[in-house]
Design a protein around this motif. Structure first.
Motif, PDB file in Angstrom:
ATOM      1  N   PHE A 148      14.496 -27.435  -8.298  1.00  0.00           N
ATOM      2  CA  PHE A 148      15.003 -26.188  -8.859  1.00  0.00           C
ATOM      3  C   PHE A 148      15.797 -26.456 -10.131  1.00  0.00           C
ATOM      4  CE2 PHE A 148      16.995 -21.994  -8.703  1.00  0.00           C
ATOM      5  CZ  PHE A 148      15.951 -21.230  -8.199  1.00  0.00           C
ATOM      6  N   GLY A 149      16.656 -27.483 -10.089  1.00  0.00           N
ATOM      7  CA  GLY A 149      17.456 -27.810 -11.257  1.00  0.00           C
ATOM      8  C   GLY A 149      16.614 -28.308 -12.418  1.00  0.00           C
ATOM      9  N   ILE A 150      15.626 -29.164 -12.132  1.00  0.00           N
ATOM     10  CA  ILE A 150      14.755 -29.668 -13.190  1.00  0.00           C
ATOM     11  C   ILE A 150      13.990 -28.520 -13.833  1.00  0.00           C
ATOM     12  CG2 ILE A 150      12.710 -31.073 -13.649  1.00  0.00           C
ATOM     13  CD1 ILE A 150      13.743 -33.028 -11.542  1.00  0.00           C
ATOM     14  N   GLY A 151      13.543 -27.579 -13.015  1.00  0.00           N
ATOM     15  CA  GLY A 151      12.813 -26.438 -13.550  1.00  0.00           C
ATOM     16  C   GLY A 151      13.648 -25.550 -14.452  1.00  0.00           C
ATOM     17  N   MET A 152      14.973 -25.639 -14.337  1.00  0.00           N
ATOM     18  CA  MET A 152      15.844 -24.797 -15.163  1.00  0.00           C
ATOM     19  C   MET A 152      16.035 -25.362 -16.559  1.00  0.00           C
ATOM     20  SD  MET A 152      18.722 -23.617 -12.377  1.00  0.00           S
ATOM     21  CE  MET A 152      19.566 -22.506 -13.513  1.00  0.00           C
ATOM     22  N   ASP A 157       6.518 -24.247 -20.593  1.00  0.00           N
ATOM     23  CA  ASP A 157       5.186 -24.798 -20.810  1.00  0.00           C
ATOM     24  C   ASP A 157       4.992 -26.124 -20.082  1.00  0.00           C
ATOM     25  OD1 ASP A 157       6.910 -26.199 -22.381  1.00  0.00           O
ATOM     26  OD2 ASP A 157       5.666 -26.206 -24.175  1.00  0.00           O
ATOM     27  N   TRP A 158       6.070 -26.689 -19.529  1.00  0.00           N
ATOM     28  CA  TRP A 158       5.965 -27.848 -18.640  1.00  0.00           C
ATOM     29  C   TRP A 158       5.944 -27.436 -17.173  1.00  0.00           C
ATOM     30  CZ3 TRP A 158       6.062 -33.285 -19.429  1.00  0.00           C
ATOM     31  CH2 TRP A 158       6.009 -33.672 -20.766  1.00  0.00           C
ATOM     32  N   THR A 159       6.762 -26.462 -16.805  1.00  0.00           N
ATOM     33  CA  THR A 159       6.898 -26.113 -15.389  1.00  0.00           C
ATOM     34  C   THR A 159       5.766 -25.218 -14.894  1.00  0.00           C
ATOM     35  OG1 THR A 159       8.353 -24.268 -16.022  1.00  0.00           O
ATOM     36  CG2 THR A 159       9.398 -26.353 -15.415  1.00  0.00           C
ATOM     37  N   LEU A 160       5.325 -24.255 -15.705  1.00  0.00           N
ATOM     38  CA  LEU A 160       4.292 -23.318 -15.244  1.00  0.00           C
ATOM     39  C   LEU A 160       2.963 -24.011 -14.937  1.00  0.00           C
ATOM     40  CD1 LEU A 160       4.993 -20.173 -17.463  1.00  0.00           C
ATOM     41  CD2 LEU A 160       5.660 -20.604 -15.093  1.00  0.00           C
ATOM     42  N   PRO A 161       2.485 -24.968 -15.777  1.00  0.00           N
ATOM     43  CA  PRO A 161       1.265 -25.676 -15.371  1.00  0.00           C
ATOM     44  C   PRO A 161       1.420 -26.442 -14.060  1.00  0.00           C
ATOM     45  CG  PRO A 161       1.673 -25.989 -17.711  1.00  0.00           C
ATOM     46  CD  PRO A 161       2.890 -25.330 -17.150  1.00  0.00           C
ATOM     47  N   ARG A 162       2.614 -26.948 -13.791  1.00  0.00           N
ATOM     48  CA  ARG A 162       2.840 -27.641 -12.517  1.00  0.00           C
ATOM     49  C   ARG A 162       2.749 -26.671 -11.345  1.00  0.00           C
ATOM     50  NH1 ARG A 162       4.736 -30.569 -16.386  1.00  0.00           N
ATOM     51  NH2 ARG A 162       5.219 -32.789 -16.158  1.00  0.00           N
ATOM     52  N   VAL A 163       3.278 -25.470 -11.528  1.00  0.00           N
ATOM     53  CA  VAL A 163       3.153 -24.460 -10.482  1.00  0.00           C
ATOM     54  C   VAL A 163       1.686 -24.117 -10.257  1.00  0.00           C
ATOM     55  CG1 VAL A 163       3.703 -22.080  -9.857  1.00  0.00           C
ATOM     56  CG2 VAL A 163       5.441 -23.506 -10.940  1.00  0.00           C
ATOM     57  N   ALA A 164       0.942 -23.915 -11.356  1.00  0.00           N
ATOM     58  CA  ALA A 164      -0.484 -23.593 -11.234  1.00  0.00           C
ATOM     59  C   ALA A 164      -1.242 -24.734 -10.552  1.00  0.00           C
ATOM     60  CB  ALA A 164      -1.070 -23.305 -12.611  1.00  0.00           C
TER      61      ALA A 164
END
Length: 210
Positions: A148-152, A157-164
């Motif tokens: 959660f902290g890293i995602g903040m 453009d780094w976090t959304l592809p990881r979610v996908a």
């Protein structure tokens, strides 16, 4: 050690910390390679020579790639690294922490301490709640405080592809467990390596075009 030898010198301590972190990370990566080779029955001597060759070549490749990025995207300014496209968010975290250690809590906004305390307590509570919930539905739904902290502080453009990618991996595993077990690592590695190769080709073409 450098904090004692050169107190108050941000650049000196940042460089020393970066070298120590980079050394620890590379040592960990090399040990993982050796462990993987051990599991596969590879020769440790051959692996060591391969690592030595790769480490030596990376010195030249890294410097060349960095110079290509700075020239192609105009990232080198009078004040240092000035590039809107490549923000290097972790570098900002290091810099802010160094300023905090130099100037103390006075460098923080008035509300920062209250938020830091609240979210520190939340970060402690999450793994405790997860351990207490065990394998229940609630335990599986509780998020990781670190993730959660890293995602903040990492850009979308780094976090959304990881979610996908995580959603795609989950759907693949649910729909075809056998195919997932056999091909998932190869598909994921292909995405990672493919983008890396494509970015270098794009960078080279952009540099040649000027």
């Amino acid at each position: 050690a450098f904090a004692v030898l050169a107190p108050g010198h941000l650049v000196t301590n940042l460089v020393a910390g970066a070298i120590a972190e980079a050394g620890a990370m590379q040592a960990g990566d090399l040990m993982q390679d050796l462990k993987a080779g051990h599991l596969l029955g590879a020769s440790p001597r051959a692996q060591f020579y391969a690592q030595l060759i790769g480490s030596s070549a990376s010195v030249l490749v890294t410097v060349a790639a960095f110079n290509m990025y700075t020239s192609a995207y105009g990232c080198a300014g009078e004040a240092g690294w000035e590039c809107e496209q490549f923000q290097a968010p972790v570098a900002h975290v290091w810099k802010d922490m160094a300023v905090l250690m130099q100037q103390g809590v006075a460098a923080l906004p008035p509300s920062a301490l209250a938020f830091a305390k609240a979210f520190a307590l939340l970060g402690v509570a999450l793994p405790l709640a997860e351990a207490a919930a065990g394998e229940s539905a609630l335990g599986r739904l509780l998020p990781s405080g670190i993730a959660f902290g890293i995602g903040m502080y990492v850009k979308p453009d780094w976090t959304l592809p990881r979610v996908a990618g995580s959603v795609l991996e989950w759907a693949w595993r649910r729909r075809s467990p056998r195919s997932h077990e056999r091909h998932m690592l190869m598909a994921a590695s292909g995405f990672v390596l493919g983008e890396g190769i494509a970015s270098m080709v794009t960078l080279a073409l952009k540099s040649l075009r000027g």
